[in-house]
Design a protein around this motif. Structure first.
Motif, PDB file in Angstrom:
ATOM      1  N   LYS A  84       0.819  -1.205   0.000  1.00 25.34           N
ATOM      2  CA  LYS A  84       0.000   0.000   0.000  1.00 25.34           C
ATOM      3  C   LYS A  84       0.854   1.257   0.000  1.00 25.34           C
ATOM      4  N   THR A  85       2.076   1.161  -0.520  1.00 19.27           N
ATOM      5  CA  THR A  85       2.975   2.301  -0.569  1.00 19.27           C
ATOM      6  C   THR A  85       2.961   2.877  -1.977  1.00 19.27           C
ATOM      7  N   PRO A  86       2.488   4.111  -2.163  1.00 16.61           N
ATOM      8  CA  PRO A  86       2.311   4.635  -3.514  1.00 16.61           C
ATOM      9  C   PRO A  86       3.563   4.657  -4.371  1.00 16.61           C
ATOM     10  N   THR A  87       4.750   4.663  -3.773  1.00 10.87           N
ATOM     11  CA  THR A  87       5.957   4.725  -4.594  1.00 10.87           C
ATOM     12  C   THR A  87       6.562   3.355  -4.858  1.00 10.87           C
ATOM     13  N   ASP A  88       6.031   2.314  -4.260  1.00 11.44           N
ATOM     14  CA  ASP A  88       6.605   0.971  -4.374  1.00 11.44           C
ATOM     15  C   ASP A  88       5.985   0.258  -5.566  1.00 11.44           C
ATOM     16  N   VAL A  89       6.581   0.419  -6.738  1.00  8.53           N
ATOM     17  CA  VAL A  89       6.014  -0.173  -7.940  1.00  8.53           C
ATOM     18  C   VAL A  89       7.033  -1.027  -8.688  1.00  8.53           C
ATOM     19  N   THR A  90       7.948  -1.622  -7.976  1.00 10.11           N
ATOM     20  CA  THR A  90       8.875  -2.534  -8.625  1.00 10.11           C
ATOM     21  C   THR A  90       8.163  -3.837  -8.966  1.00 10.11           C
ATOM     22  N   ALA A  91       8.722  -4.562  -9.901  1.00 12.75           N
ATOM     23  CA  ALA A  91       8.172  -5.856 -10.278  1.00 12.75           C
ATOM     24  C   ALA A  91       8.879  -6.963  -9.508  1.00 12.75           C
ATOM     25  N   ALA A  92       8.170  -8.070  -9.289  1.00 16.99           N
ATOM     26  CA  ALA A  92       8.778  -9.247  -8.697  1.00 16.99           C
ATOM     27  C   ALA A  92       9.781  -9.854  -9.681  1.00 16.99           C
ATOM     28  N   ASP A  93      10.514 -10.854  -9.225  1.00 12.63           N
ATOM     29  CA  ASP A  93      11.473 -11.500 -10.121  1.00 12.63           C
ATOM     30  C   ASP A  93      10.778 -12.155 -11.309  1.00 12.63           C
ATOM     31  N   GLU A  94       9.568 -12.654 -11.083  1.00  9.49           N
ATOM     32  CA  GLU A  94       8.791 -13.270 -12.154  1.00  9.49           C
ATOM     33  C   GLU A  94       7.314 -13.205 -11.786  1.00  9.49           C
ATOM     34  N   PRO A  95       6.425 -13.345 -12.757  1.00  4.46           N
ATOM     35  CA  PRO A  95       4.998 -13.295 -12.439  1.00  4.46           C
ATOM     36  C   PRO A  95       4.574 -14.438 -11.521  1.00  4.46           C
ATOM     37  N   HIS A  96       3.441 -14.237 -10.857  1.00  2.00           N
ATOM     38  CA  HIS A  96       2.832 -15.277 -10.036  1.00  2.00           C
ATOM     39  C   HIS A  96       2.745 -16.561 -10.848  1.00  2.00           C
ATOM     40  N   GLN A  97       2.879 -17.709 -10.182  1.00  4.31           N
ATOM     41  CA  GLN A  97       2.946 -18.980 -10.902  1.00  4.31           C
ATOM     42  C   GLN A  97       1.709 -19.234 -11.759  1.00  4.31           C
ATOM     43  N   GLU A  98       0.531 -18.837 -11.288  1.00  8.47           N
ATOM     44  CA  GLU A  98      -0.673 -19.012 -12.101  1.00  8.47           C
ATOM     45  C   GLU A  98      -0.603 -18.151 -13.363  1.00  8.47           C
ATOM     46  N   ILE A  99      -0.083 -16.952 -13.218  1.00  4.26           N
ATOM     47  CA  ILE A  99       0.020 -16.047 -14.363  1.00  4.26           C
ATOM     48  C   ILE A  99       1.079 -16.541 -15.334  1.00  4.26           C
ATOM     49  N   SER A 100       2.189 -17.038 -14.803  1.00  2.75           N
ATOM     50  CA  SER A 100       3.223 -17.610 -15.671  1.00  2.75           C
ATOM     51  C   SER A 100       2.664 -18.767 -16.482  1.00  2.75           C
ATOM     52  N   GLY A 101       1.856 -19.619 -15.826  1.00  3.00           N
ATOM     53  CA  GLY A 101       1.238 -20.739 -16.534  1.00  3.00           C
ATOM     54  C   GLY A 101       0.294 -20.279 -17.618  1.00  3.00           C
ATOM     55  N   LEU A 102      -0.469 -19.221 -17.317  1.00  5.46           N
ATOM     56  CA  LEU A 102      -1.396 -18.673 -18.302  1.00  5.46           C
ATOM     57  C   LEU A 102      -0.637 -18.116 -19.504  1.00  5.46           C
ATOM     58  N   LEU A 103       0.445 -17.384 -19.245  1.00  8.61           N
ATOM     59  CA  LEU A 103       1.238 -16.815 -20.331  1.00  8.61           C
ATOM     60  C   LEU A 103       1.867 -17.907 -21.181  1.00  8.61           C
ATOM     61  N   GLU A 104       2.292 -18.993 -20.543  1.00 10.38           N
ATOM     62  CA  GLU A 104       2.865 -20.106 -21.296  1.00 10.38           C
ATOM     63  C   GLU A 104       1.817 -20.758 -22.191  1.00 10.38           C
ATOM     64  N   GLN A 105       0.618 -20.933 -21.660  1.00  9.95           N
ATOM     65  CA  GLN A 105      -0.457 -21.513 -22.472  1.00  9.95           C
ATOM     66  C   GLN A 105      -0.772 -20.644 -23.674  1.00  9.95           C
ATOM     67  N   MET A 106      -0.845 -19.334 -23.440  1.00 10.97           N
ATOM     68  CA  MET A 106      -1.139 -18.426 -24.538  1.00 10.97           C
ATOM     69  C   MET A 106       0.003 -18.374 -25.545  1.00 10.97           C
ATOM     70  N   GLY A 107       1.223 -18.515 -25.057  1.00 10.30           N
ATOM     71  CA  GLY A 107       2.368 -18.521 -25.954  1.00 10.30           C
ATOM     72  C   GLY A 107       2.436 -19.762 -26.818  1.00 10.30           C
ATOM     73  N   ALA A 108       1.889 -20.878 -26.296  1.00 19.68           N
ATOM     74  CA  ALA A 108       1.896 -22.128 -27.060  1.00 19.68           C
ATOM     75  C   ALA A 108       0.924 -22.068 -28.234  1.00 19.68           C
ATOM     76  N   ALA A 109      -0.107 -21.243 -28.097  1.00 19.29           N
ATOM     77  CA  ALA A 109      -1.079 -21.069 -29.182  1.00 19.29           C
ATOM     78  C   ALA A 109      -1.294 -19.577 -29.375  1.00 19.29           C
ATOM     79  N   PRO A 110      -0.292 -18.887 -29.913  1.00 17.33           N
ATOM     80  CA  PRO A 110      -0.330 -17.424 -29.942  1.00 17.33           C
ATOM     81  C   PRO A 110      -1.499 -16.881 -30.755  1.00 17.33           C
ATOM     82  N   ALA A 111      -2.130 -15.836 -30.192  1.00 15.99           N
ATOM     83  CA  ALA A 111      -3.222 -15.137 -30.865  1.00 15.99           C
ATOM     84  C   ALA A 111      -2.676 -13.876 -31.517  1.00 15.99           C
ATOM     85  N   PRO A 112      -3.397 -13.316 -32.465  1.00 12.77           N
ATOM     86  CA  PRO A 112      -2.958 -12.036 -33.046  1.00 12.77           C
ATOM     87  C   PRO A 112      -2.893 -10.954 -31.973  1.00 12.77           C
TER      88      PRO A 112
END
Length: 322
Positions: free
Chosen positions: A4-32
């Motif tokens: 809840k700190t307005p200036t703290d907007v760094t990214a984690a080392d990698e996306p949440h595991q569920e999000i990483s899985g989603l991105l991998e699925q989408m990358g396997a069947a890329p959409a326009p």
């Protein structure tokens, strides 16, 4: 992680595991990409990306209405219990070009139940058929309607918030600015979920998240090109709220940003500007999330981070409405 700190907007080392899985699925069947399509094609693609559940999350009642001289569609979600109800006017995302009430049905149902409030979802007209400022004026019409019909709709006018995600967050900020200048509707709170706040593409988050996390820099340039009539529009605070000379007197705000989002830095900058102007701001930063998580509530993309965001928004709304 949410901070809840307005200036703290760094990214984690990698996306949440569920999000990483989603991105991998989408990358396997890329959409326009959005920017490779026509507006009509982009609308078809996003409707296919976000499935409609067989059994939507139940709420006490829904009403599909048409308002204003231009017949703007809205959907009203009524919570359990008796009115008058605290109310959130919700403006959907989609870069001003795609998206509609149906696409954000799950989001509005979840907020209705978690925040125990009425939600009014607005189907404003889309660009490029209707460029700036028409979508904004549609949203302003909806804001006036909320207060003008409060008695008939059982709306508690002492507890009305406005919010939206992405381009909807942009429209929500602009409505509050217009309402201040026009002495119009008075909102108690604004909910800005990874909002578009500036027609600039030179931030660190734009550089680091230009590609690979669903929303790209090229997509955002495409969206802006369809929304604005000319370069002069880009300088208007009603299109780029971060360019507003002053933000004093605006409603308190919940601002959400995501670490793997091109819009992260401009959302955080707007939160900081609001705070500097004396506005009470709660800034939730999800350092391992991507743009669009508030919409990812239906299988197969029912994301933990999306539910976390809805819970945080509901908690903030309940605090304001109490």
């Amino acid at each position: 992680m949410s901070s809840k700190t307005p200036t703290d907007v760094t990214a984690a080392d990698e996306p949440h595991q569920e999000i990483s899985g989603l991105l991998e699925q989408m990358g396997a069947a890329p959409a326009p990409t959005f920017h490779s399509l026509s507006p009509e094609g982009a609308r078809e693609m996003i409707n296919a990306m976000f499935p409609t559940p067989e059994e939507p999350e139940p709420v006490a009642e829904t009403m599909d209405l048409s308002i204003g001289d231009d017949g703007i569609p809205i959907r009203v979600y009524v919570p359990e219990g008796e009115g008058p109800y605290p109310t959130l006017l919700y403006l959907h995302g989609g870069g001003w070009v795609v998206g509609d009430i149906d696409l954000y049905d799950a989001t509005c149902r979840a907020i209705t139940n978690e925040a125990d409030c009425m939600v009014v979802s607005v189907g404003y007209r889309l660009a490029p058929e209707y460029e700036f400022p028409t979508p904004l004026e549609d949203c302003y019409t909806a804001a006036e309607w909320v207060f003008d019909t409060a008695d008939a709709m059982q709306i508690d006018t002492d507890n009305v918030a406005i919010g939206g995600d992405s381009a909807g967050g942009n429209l929500a900020t602009a409505v509050t600015l217009l309402a201040r200048e026009r002495d119009g509707p008075t909102f108690d709170h604004q909910v800005l979920l990874y909002p578009v706040t500036d027609h600039e593409f030179d931030t660190t988050s734009y550089e680091e998240n230009a590609e690979g996390y669903l929303l790209t820099k090229a997509d955002m340039e495409w969206f802006w090109d369809h929304y604005l009539r000319d370069d002069l529009d880009a300088m208007s605070p009603y299109a780029s709220p971060l360019k507003a000379e002053r933000l004093e007197g605006l409603p308190s705000a919940t601002v959400a940003t995501c670490g793997f989002d091109p819009l992260c830095d401009e959302g955080a900058a707007y939160a900081a500007r609001l705070e500097d102007a004396g506005v009470d701001v709660t800034h939730h930063h999800y350092d391992d999330a991507i743009h669009g998580i508030a919409q990812m509530l239906v299988e197969p993309m029912d994301l933990t981070r999306g539910r976390d965001l809805i819970d945080d928004v509901a908690t903030d709304l309940q605090r304001v409405f109490d």
